[in-house]
Scaffold this motif. Structure first.
Motif, PDB file in Angstrom:
ATOM      1  N   VAL A 115      -0.338  -4.412 -50.408  1.00 26.63           N
ATOM      2  CA  VAL A 115      -1.394  -5.420 -50.559  1.00 26.63           C
ATOM      3  C   VAL A 115      -0.818  -6.822 -50.387  1.00 26.63           C
ATOM      4  CG1 VAL A 115      -3.119  -6.382 -52.126  1.00 26.63           C
ATOM      5  CG2 VAL A 115      -2.740  -3.917 -52.067  1.00 26.63           C
ATOM      6  N   MET A 116       0.369  -7.060 -50.922  1.00 28.66           N
ATOM      7  CA  MET A 116       1.026  -8.347 -50.752  1.00 28.66           C
ATOM      8  C   MET A 116       1.284  -8.639 -49.274  1.00 28.66           C
ATOM      9  SD  MET A 116       1.638 -10.106 -53.541  1.00 28.66           S
ATOM     10  CE  MET A 116       1.809  -9.966 -55.318  1.00 28.66           C
ATOM     11  N   GLU A 117       1.683  -7.630 -48.527  1.00 23.64           N
ATOM     12  CA  GLU A 117       1.929  -7.808 -47.095  1.00 23.64           C
ATOM     13  C   GLU A 117       0.657  -8.261 -46.386  1.00 23.64           C
ATOM     14  OE1 GLU A 117       3.575  -4.347 -45.291  1.00 23.64           O
ATOM     15  OE2 GLU A 117       5.305  -4.260 -46.635  1.00 23.64           O
ATOM     16  N   GLN A 168      -0.216 -11.858 -44.556  1.00 28.05           N
ATOM     17  CA  GLN A 168      -0.557 -11.823 -43.137  1.00 28.05           C
ATOM     18  C   GLN A 168      -1.890 -12.505 -42.835  1.00 28.05           C
ATOM     19  OE1 GLN A 168      -0.600  -7.847 -41.537  1.00 28.05           O
ATOM     20  NE2 GLN A 168      -1.282  -8.502 -39.510  1.00 28.05           N
ATOM     21  N   TYR A 169      -2.876 -12.304 -43.715  1.00 29.00           N
ATOM     22  CA  TYR A 169      -4.235 -12.722 -43.378  1.00 29.00           C
ATOM     23  C   TYR A 169      -4.762 -13.938 -44.152  1.00 29.00           C
ATOM     24  CZ  TYR A 169      -4.550  -8.293 -40.879  1.00 29.00           C
ATOM     25  OH  TYR A 169      -4.339  -7.244 -40.002  1.00 29.00           O
ATOM     26  N   ILE A 203      -0.110  -8.710 -63.816  1.00 27.42           N
ATOM     27  CA  ILE A 203      -0.235  -9.885 -62.968  1.00 27.42           C
ATOM     28  C   ILE A 203       1.021  -9.991 -62.109  1.00 27.42           C
ATOM     29  CG2 ILE A 203      -0.476 -12.397 -62.900  1.00 27.42           C
ATOM     30  CD1 ILE A 203      -1.820 -12.241 -65.637  1.00 27.42           C
ATOM     31  N   ILE A 204       0.842  -9.983 -60.785  1.00 29.39           N
ATOM     32  CA  ILE A 204       1.964 -10.059 -59.850  1.00 29.39           C
ATOM     33  C   ILE A 204       1.681 -11.186 -58.859  1.00 29.39           C
ATOM     34  CG2 ILE A 204       3.402  -8.774 -58.217  1.00 29.39           C
ATOM     35  CD1 ILE A 204       0.977  -6.862 -60.392  1.00 29.39           C
ATOM     36  N   PRO A 205       2.170 -12.396 -59.124  1.00 30.58           N
ATOM     37  CA  PRO A 205       1.862 -13.534 -58.252  1.00 30.58           C
ATOM     38  C   PRO A 205       2.485 -13.392 -56.869  1.00 30.58           C
ATOM     39  CG  PRO A 205       2.672 -14.254 -60.405  1.00 30.58           C
ATOM     40  CD  PRO A 205       2.953 -12.792 -60.291  1.00 30.58           C
ATOM     41  N   ASP A 258       7.286  -8.045 -61.934  1.00 29.00           N
ATOM     42  CA  ASP A 258       7.863  -8.181 -60.603  1.00 29.00           C
ATOM     43  C   ASP A 258       7.226  -7.135 -59.688  1.00 29.00           C
ATOM     44  OD1 ASP A 258      10.298  -6.718 -58.905  1.00 29.00           O
ATOM     45  OD2 ASP A 258      10.266  -8.906 -58.700  1.00 29.00           O
ATOM     46  N   LEU A 259       7.112  -7.454 -58.412  1.00 25.66           N
ATOM     47  CA  LEU A 259       6.455  -6.569 -57.457  1.00 25.66           C
ATOM     48  C   LEU A 259       7.087  -5.175 -57.422  1.00 25.66           C
ATOM     49  CD1 LEU A 259       4.548  -5.966 -55.063  1.00 25.66           C
ATOM     50  CD2 LEU A 259       6.219  -7.071 -53.565  1.00 25.66           C
TER      51      LEU A 259
END
Length: 293
Positions: free
Chosen positions: A102-104, A108-109, A145-147, A174-175
C-alpha cells in the motif's frame, strides 16, 4: 465544514462513520462511496453517512481526510483514480492489514502536498458488510499508525486524534515490523483455520467427522468464515511475510511430530513440557504481562 470521505462502506468504513457520529464530532460532513451501491445506501440509512457519492472523484472532492477502507488489492485502483484529484493538504489513510504494498502505491500515485499515513484497526471481526457495523467496533482496540516517508506531522496527529475520537488506541509502528508482526498473529491464524477446514472437510470420512465436530472445532475454524475475497487479497498482498511464518509454524509442528514418533523413555514428559511452555506463554499474554517494555 470539513469533509471526511470514506471509500468502501463495509464493516470497517461504516463502523468508522457510526463511531464518528456517536462521538458527536461537529462541523464534519461524512461522505461515503462504494463499488456496491447498496452498501453505501445501507450505511447512510444506518446513520453512518451524511451523503453518498456515485464516484470516487466526487467523493474526494474538497475532502480534508480520505479513508480507504476497501480490500487491499483494490486500493491500487483507488490511488490511481483519485491521486490527481485530491486537494492539497489532504490526509489520506487506509485500513488494510498489509502495508508495504500500500505504501508503494501511495508513493507512486499520490501527489506532493498530500500526506499518506497508513492505518490498520486491529478489530478481529470475521463479519462483513455494512449491516455488521457497530459504533463500538474500534473501542479499546489497537489502531496501528504507519506514517509515509513524506507524511506531515500535523497529519499524523490528525489521524491520531481521529482514532482517539472513535475509541481506538493509537499504536505507532515501523512498516517492516507491522507487516511481519501482523502476519504472525493475524494472517497465519487465518491460514491455519483454512488449512484445518481443508484437512478435515476433504477427508473421505468428513460426513462422520462432522457429527463429532463441536465448539472446539467451530472456534478453531472461525476465520475460515471471513469474506473469501478479502482473505485472499490479504494473504496475496504480503506473500513473503506469510511464507516466512508458515515455515516457522511448520518447523514447530514438525518438532512436535518428532516427539510423537520417538518411542524412547520420557517422550510423554517432553510432550508435556511443550504444552506447559505454550500454556505459560498464553497465560502471560492474556494477563497483559507481555508488552514493549
Amino acid at each position: 465544514m470539513a469533509k471526511l470521505a470514506i471509500i468502501g462502506t463495509g464493516i470497517i468504513g461504516t463502523s468508522l462513520g457510526l463511531a464518528i457520529k456517536k462521538a458527536g464530532v461537529k462541523d464534519l460532513q461524512v461522505v461515503g462511496t462504494d463499488l456496491e451501491r447498496g452498501h453505501a445506501s445501507k450505511a447512510k440509512s444506518m446513520g453512518a453517512l451524511d451523503q453518498t457519492e456515485g464516484s470516487l472523484v466526487s467523493a474526494v472532492q474538497n475532502a480534508a481526510i480520505v479513508v480507504i477502507a476497501t480490500p487491499v488489492l483494490a486500493m491500487k485502483d483507488v490511488f490511481e483514480i483519485v491521486g490527481s484529484r485530491l486537494p492539497e493538504g489532504c490526509l489520506v489513510t487506509d485500513t488494510g492489514s498489509s502495508k508495504a504494498i500500500v505504501m508503494e502505491w501511495a508513493q507512486q500515485y499520490l501527489p506532493v502536498g498530500v500526506s499518506f499515513v497508513g492505518g490498520h484497526p486491529v478489530v478481529g471481526d470475521e463479519s462483513s458488510g455494512p449491516e455488521a457495523a457497530t459504533a463500538d467496533l474500534f473501542k479499546g482496540r489497537p489502531y496501528c499508525i504507519i506514517p509515509g516517508k513524506s507524511a506531515d506531522r500535523d497529519k499524523v496527529r490528525l489521524l491520531t486524534d481521529m482514532i482517539k475520537t472513535i475509541g481506538g488506541k493509537p499504536y505507532y509502528m515501523d512498516l517492516a515490523e507491522h507487516d511481519s508482526f501482523v502476519t504472525a498473529v493475524s494472517h497465519l491464524p487465518l491460514l491455519l483455520n483454512v488449512a484445518l477446514v481443508g484437512c478435515t472437510a476433504n477427508s473421505p470420512s468428513w460426513d462422520d467427522i462432522a457429527q463429532v465436530a463441536s465448539t472446539q472445532y467451530q472456534e478453531m475454524t472461525r476465520l475460515a468464515s471471513n469474506d473469501p475475497k478479502t482473505s485472499s487479497d490479504t494473504i496475496f498482498s504480503n506473500r513473503e511475510g506469510v511464507v516466512h511464518w508458515i515455515d516457522s509454524f511448520m518447523g514447530h509442528l514438525y518438532e512436535i511430530r518428532k516427539i510423537l514418533v520417538d518411542e524412547g523413555e520420557g517422550t510423554s514428559k517432553v510432550l508435556e513440557q511443550v504444552f506447559e511452555k505454550a500454556f505459560i506463554a498464553r497465560a502471560k499474554w492474556l494477563a497483559g504481562d507481555v508488552g514493549p517494555q
